[in-house]
Design a protein around this motif. Structure first.
Motif, PDB file in Angstrom:
ATOM      1  N   ALA A 295      14.924 -28.066  -6.945  1.00  0.00           N
ATOM      2  CA  ALA A 295      15.923 -26.486  -7.045  1.00  0.00           C
ATOM      3  C   ALA A 295      17.216 -26.895  -5.958  1.00  0.00           C
ATOM      4  O   ALA A 295      17.212 -26.765  -4.698  1.00  0.00           O
TER       5      ALA A 295
ATOM      6  N   LEU B 229      15.385 -19.814  -3.076  1.00  0.00           N
ATOM      7  CA  LEU B 229      16.152 -19.346  -3.865  1.00  0.00           C
ATOM      8  C   LEU B 229      17.277 -18.533  -3.956  1.00  0.00           C
ATOM      9  O   LEU B 229      17.812 -17.850  -3.705  1.00  0.00           O
TER      10      LEU B 229
ATOM     11  N   VAL C 257       9.788 -22.706  -3.728  1.00  0.00           N
ATOM     12  CA  VAL C 257      11.483 -22.604  -4.133  1.00  0.00           C
ATOM     13  C   VAL C 257      12.118 -21.371  -4.804  1.00  0.00           C
ATOM     14  O   VAL C 257      13.315 -21.222  -4.296  1.00  0.00           O
ATOM     15  N   ASP C 258      11.189 -20.910  -5.714  1.00  0.00           N
ATOM     16  CA  ASP C 258      12.411 -19.293  -5.912  1.00  0.00           C
ATOM     17  C   ASP C 258      12.410 -18.242  -5.016  1.00  0.00           C
ATOM     18  O   ASP C 258      13.419 -18.060  -4.434  1.00  0.00           O
TER      19      ASP C 258
ATOM     20  N   THR D 240      20.809 -24.827  -4.347  1.00  0.00           N
ATOM     21  CA  THR D 240      20.522 -24.258  -3.578  1.00  0.00           C
ATOM     22  C   THR D 240      21.598 -23.331  -4.021  1.00  0.00           C
ATOM     23  O   THR D 240      23.524 -24.377  -3.775  1.00  0.00           O
TER      24      THR D 240
ATOM     25  N   GLN E  19       6.660 -24.081  -6.730  1.00  0.00           N
ATOM     26  CA  GLN E  19       7.313 -23.593  -7.407  1.00  0.00           C
ATOM     27  C   GLN E  19       7.892 -21.712  -6.883  1.00  0.00           C
ATOM     28  O   GLN E  19       9.206 -21.696  -6.632  1.00  0.00           O
TER      29      GLN E  19
ATOM     30  N   TYR F  68      20.112 -29.024  -2.148  1.00  0.00           N
ATOM     31  CA  TYR F  68      18.522 -28.757  -2.554  1.00  0.00           C
ATOM     32  C   TYR F  68      17.657 -28.404  -1.574  1.00  0.00           C
ATOM     33  O   TYR F  68      17.412 -29.150  -0.921  1.00  0.00           O
TER      34      TYR F  68
END
Length: 140
Positions: free
Chosen positions: A137, A57, A53-54, A139, A50, A107
């Protein structure tokens, strides 16, 4: 009749009982310890994916920077994060590879893996060899 006197003597009975039960109690304790480590490390691997991904982003795409951010999110040094960015589509509520990339969106997927070595491998518990978590996630 020394045997009859010996059979009636109860001194040391608790020590014998403890000697018989100690290995079983230690296996149960080891299994509890391994299970708690498994739960903790699973949470850490999920947090690693996570965090990658954070980071992706909120920053321009750089696979090395995403990997470094993900791997530094946990205090487990053996964790490996593999980021990738692809054009994907949503079909049937699932994110899948697009047959036509023009209809997709970018993504980011980060897969984090951590080897798991139980403390009591012979305890009869089914433990995984590695823990893996994936976060995806879309983008901008």
């Amino acid at each position: 009749m020394p045997f009859a006197r010996f059979a009636q003597d109860r001194r040391g009975a608790a020590a014998v009982e403890m000697a018989l039960l100690a290995p079983i109690l230690l296996l149960i304790l080891g299994g509890l310890f391994d299970t708690s480590r498994l739960v903790f490390q699973t949470m850490q691997v999920n947090a690693t994916a996570q965090a990658g991904v954070d980071f992706a982003l909120n920053h321009p795409w750089d696979a090395a920077a995403v990997r470094a951010a993900a791997e530094s999110a946990t205090d487990l040094p053996e964790t490996v994060a593999l980021p990738e960015r692809r054009i994907r589509c949503v079909a049937g509520g699932k994110i899948v590879d697009c047959a036509d990339p023009a209809g997709g969106a970018p993504y980011v997927t980060v897969t984090a893996t951590l080897p798991f070595v139980p403390i009591t491998p012979g305890a009869g518990l089914a433990m995984p060899e590695a823990l893996t978590a994936t976060a995806t996630a879309r983008t901008p």
